[in-house]
Motif scaffolding. Sequence first.
Motif, PDB file in Angstrom:
ATOM      1  N   ARG A  72      -5.284   7.553  -0.555  1.00  0.00           N
ATOM      2  CA  ARG A  72      -5.770   6.361  -1.243  1.00  0.00           C
ATOM      3  C   ARG A  72      -5.622   5.107  -0.377  1.00  0.00           C
ATOM      4  N   GLY A  73      -5.242   5.283   0.927  1.00  0.00           N
ATOM      5  CA  GLY A  73      -5.045   4.124   1.802  1.00  0.00           C
ATOM      6  C   GLY A  73      -6.309   3.678   2.513  1.00  0.00           C
ATOM      7  N   GLY A  74      -7.415   4.387   2.308  1.00  0.00           N
ATOM      8  CA  GLY A  74      -8.674   3.934   2.896  1.00  0.00           C
ATOM      9  C   GLY A  74      -9.512   5.046   3.481  1.00  0.00           C
ATOM     10  N   ASN A 114       1.811   8.273   4.265  1.00  0.00           N
ATOM     11  CA  ASN A 114       0.863   8.188   3.149  1.00  0.00           C
ATOM     12  C   ASN A 114       0.936   6.835   2.466  1.00  0.00           C
ATOM     13  N   ASN A 115      -0.182   6.483   1.894  1.00  0.00           N
ATOM     14  CA  ASN A 115      -0.310   5.244   1.124  1.00  0.00           C
ATOM     15  C   ASN A 115       0.530   5.315  -0.175  1.00  0.00           C
ATOM     16  N   VAL A 116       0.912   4.145  -0.666  1.00  0.00           N
ATOM     17  CA  VAL A 116       1.678   4.029  -1.915  1.00  0.00           C
ATOM     18  C   VAL A 116       1.013   4.799  -3.055  1.00  0.00           C
ATOM     19  N   GLU A 117      -0.288   4.534  -3.240  1.00  0.00           N
ATOM     20  CA  GLU A 117      -0.974   5.136  -4.395  1.00  0.00           C
ATOM     21  C   GLU A 117      -1.076   6.656  -4.245  1.00  0.00           C
ATOM     22  N   SER A 118      -1.224   7.140  -3.003  1.00  0.00           N
ATOM     23  CA  SER A 118      -1.267   8.602  -2.788  1.00  0.00           C
ATOM     24  C   SER A 118       0.046   9.216  -3.254  1.00  0.00           C
ATOM     25  N   ILE A 119       1.156   8.632  -2.797  1.00  0.00           N
ATOM     26  CA  ILE A 119       2.470   9.197  -3.125  1.00  0.00           C
ATOM     27  C   ILE A 119       2.774   9.022  -4.617  1.00  0.00           C
TER      28      ILE A 119
HETATM   29  C1  LIG Z   1      -5.707  -2.307  10.636  1.00  0.00           C
HETATM   30  C2  LIG Z   1      -5.349  -1.270   9.638  1.00  0.00           C
HETATM   31  C3  LIG Z   1      -4.530  -1.604   8.565  1.00  0.00           C
HETATM   32  C4  LIG Z   1      -4.175  -0.636   7.638  1.00  0.00           C
HETATM   33  N1  LIG Z   1      -3.386  -1.000   6.592  1.00  0.00           N
HETATM   34  C5  LIG Z   1      -3.003  -0.057   5.697  1.00  0.00           C
HETATM   35  C6  LIG Z   1      -2.131  -0.409   4.625  1.00  0.00           C
HETATM   36  O1  LIG Z   1      -1.700  -1.552   4.482  1.00  0.00           O
HETATM   37  N2  LIG Z   1      -1.788   0.564   3.747  1.00  0.00           N
HETATM   38  C7  LIG Z   1      -2.228   1.864   3.885  1.00  0.00           C
HETATM   39  O2  LIG Z   1      -1.865   2.740   3.106  1.00  0.00           O
HETATM   40  N3  LIG Z   1      -3.052   2.217   4.892  1.00  0.00           N
HETATM   41  C8  LIG Z   1      -3.428   1.287   5.796  1.00  0.00           C
HETATM   42  N4  LIG Z   1      -4.230   1.663   6.837  1.00  0.00           N
HETATM   43  C9  LIG Z   1      -4.608   3.088   6.955  1.00  0.00           C
HETATM   44  C10 LIG Z   1      -3.468   3.880   7.622  1.00  0.00           C
HETATM   45  O3  LIG Z   1      -3.662   3.852   9.023  1.00  0.00           O
HETATM   46  C11 LIG Z   1      -3.433   5.333   7.163  1.00  0.00           C
HETATM   47  O4  LIG Z   1      -4.703   5.889   7.235  1.00  0.00           O
HETATM   48  C12 LIG Z   1      -2.915   5.511   5.735  1.00  0.00           C
HETATM   49  O5  LIG Z   1      -1.665   4.898   5.542  1.00  0.00           O
HETATM   50  C13 LIG Z   1      -2.791   6.988   5.418  1.00  0.00           C
HETATM   51  O6  LIG Z   1      -2.396   7.176   4.096  1.00  0.00           O
HETATM   52  P1  LIG Z   1      -3.282   8.025   3.074  1.00  0.00           P
HETATM   53  O7  LIG Z   1      -3.683   9.292   3.781  1.00  0.00           O
HETATM   54  O8  LIG Z   1      -2.376   8.275   1.923  1.00  0.00           O
HETATM   55  O9  LIG Z   1      -4.465   7.183   2.722  1.00  0.00           O
HETATM   56  C14 LIG Z   1      -4.628   0.706   7.786  1.00  0.00           C
HETATM   57  C15 LIG Z   1      -5.458   1.031   8.857  1.00  0.00           C
HETATM   58  C16 LIG Z   1      -5.820   0.050   9.772  1.00  0.00           C
HETATM   59  C17 LIG Z   1      -6.695   0.433  10.900  1.00  0.00           C
END
Ligand SMILES: Cc1cc2nc3c(=O)[nH]c(=O)nc-3n(C[C@H](O)[C@H](O)[C@H](O)COP(=O)(O)O)c2cc1C
Length: 432
Positions: free
Chosen positions: A55-57, A209-214
């Motif tokens: 959920r982090g993007g 992992n992102n906050v919402e994922s966890i």
């Molecule tokens: C510049 C930049 C800023 C990012 N900021 C965040 C962030 O604040 N929180 C987040 O979860 N992922 C952020 N991401 C994505 C993380 O690199 C990563 O993909 C993510 O934490 C993976 O978690 P997920 O698989 O649960 O989504 C960012 C990526 C980039 C390129």
Amino acid sequence: MTTLTPVLTGNWDQPDSFTRAGYERGGGYKALRKAFGMDPDDIVQAVKDSGLRGRGGAGFPTGMKWGFLPPTSPNPRYLVVNADESEPGTCKDIPLMMANPHVLVEGTIISSYAIRSNIAFIYVRGEVLHVIRRLHQAVAEAYEAGYLGKDILGSGYDLDIVVHSGAGAYICGEETALLDSLEGFRGWPRLKPPFPAVAGLYGGPTVINNVESIASVPSIVGNGPEWFAAMGTEKSQGFGIFSLSGHVTRPGQYEAPLGITLRELLDMAGGIREGHRLKFWTPGGSSTPIFTDEHLDVPLDFESVGAAGSMLGTRALQIFDETTCVVRAVLRWSEFYAHESCGKCTPCREGTYWYKLMLKRLEAGQGTEEDLETLLDISDNILGRAFCALGDGATSPVVSSIKLFRDEYLQHFERGACPFDPAESTLWGGAK
Ligand SMILES: Cc1cc2nc3c(=O)[nH]c(=O)nc-3n(C[C@H](O)[C@H](O)[C@H](O)COP(=O)(O)O)c2cc1C
Ligand code: SF4
């Protein structure tokens, strides 16, 4: 019509939602007890079966990511929760941690147990002191209840959680820069491979992992993967928090199945502010190409948003009505990227700097049509050539706005000034 699915946000209206007692009253920490009766590998399998995607993007499948950890390693393994939330428009993790920090603590314990880690870090954006305090409090309450520390609930499993304040830079949310920052260095992205699963924090196998994922993990373990997978679409399963901000009657967090449309969300949010109409919006934060009112019925899932030319990103729906100058909005985002570029690679460091200068000139009506070609040329030199995804993200508003609103750029040169009255818009602080 699709309805809301309040799971992570379900207790936000309770006055004590952030306390352990309040969380437990709603069934909190039951999934943890269930998890300790399961084999860690079965929890990984359940998260895979649920279809949960990050959920982090980027939307990478969470269970698959956990499965990349090597079965054995001489170094300790780590779970790192990315709570750095800094993308313009993105505002879901901070309210979630503020209103319901225990769901993140419970998710962190279950996820750490599943990947066999005995230490987890929550890297929180350093500017949000109130959230940091709340997390410290929640972690302390979890220790008191025996949910953290040695031999948790008699399971024989040990876990410590460290809440770490971030370093105040957007780049520290990029997962490898985050690891550098957590280790005490300046946050600069690392070359991949090796990926963090193999050599991450202190060289050990690491899941980030992102906050919402966890935070989604306790409900998956508690209710079963089928329950989660039954929501959403075929390839984008489950629910997510959609953050509506800007020119909308009732901005806020709307937790709904993936695949809901902006039209449906706007119906729940009272529509665009009275007397105005939708002009453009971001589906997932400023790093995702903008959409217009033609995209109101695009299902907000990873595949459909991608097919329509943008990205689901963090579901940060920033809504702009017809009073907003798109050139000005893109200038503001570009100023952010130029400020936050870490400077490690030339395409992004130079490209975002030139974006800022050129857009400033264009917004003031001093540019030429040739400048638009130069902006697109700069974008070609960033996209796919930058060291990390920050650079790619910076190109999204520029390229998409020129594609969708070329005429509005032209109006600026023709008038020799911005055709919009900034006092009319409630965004961007009104006056220039
Ligand atoms: C510049 C930049 C800023 C990012 N900021 C965040 C962030 O604040 N929180 C987040 O979860 N992922 C952020 N991401 C994505 C993380 O690199 C990563 O993909 C993510 O934490 C993976 O978690 P997920 O698989 O649960 O989504 C960012 C990526 C980039 C390129
Ligand atoms: S793309 Fe930008 S933020 Fe990423 S490494 Fe290069 S200069 Fe740094």
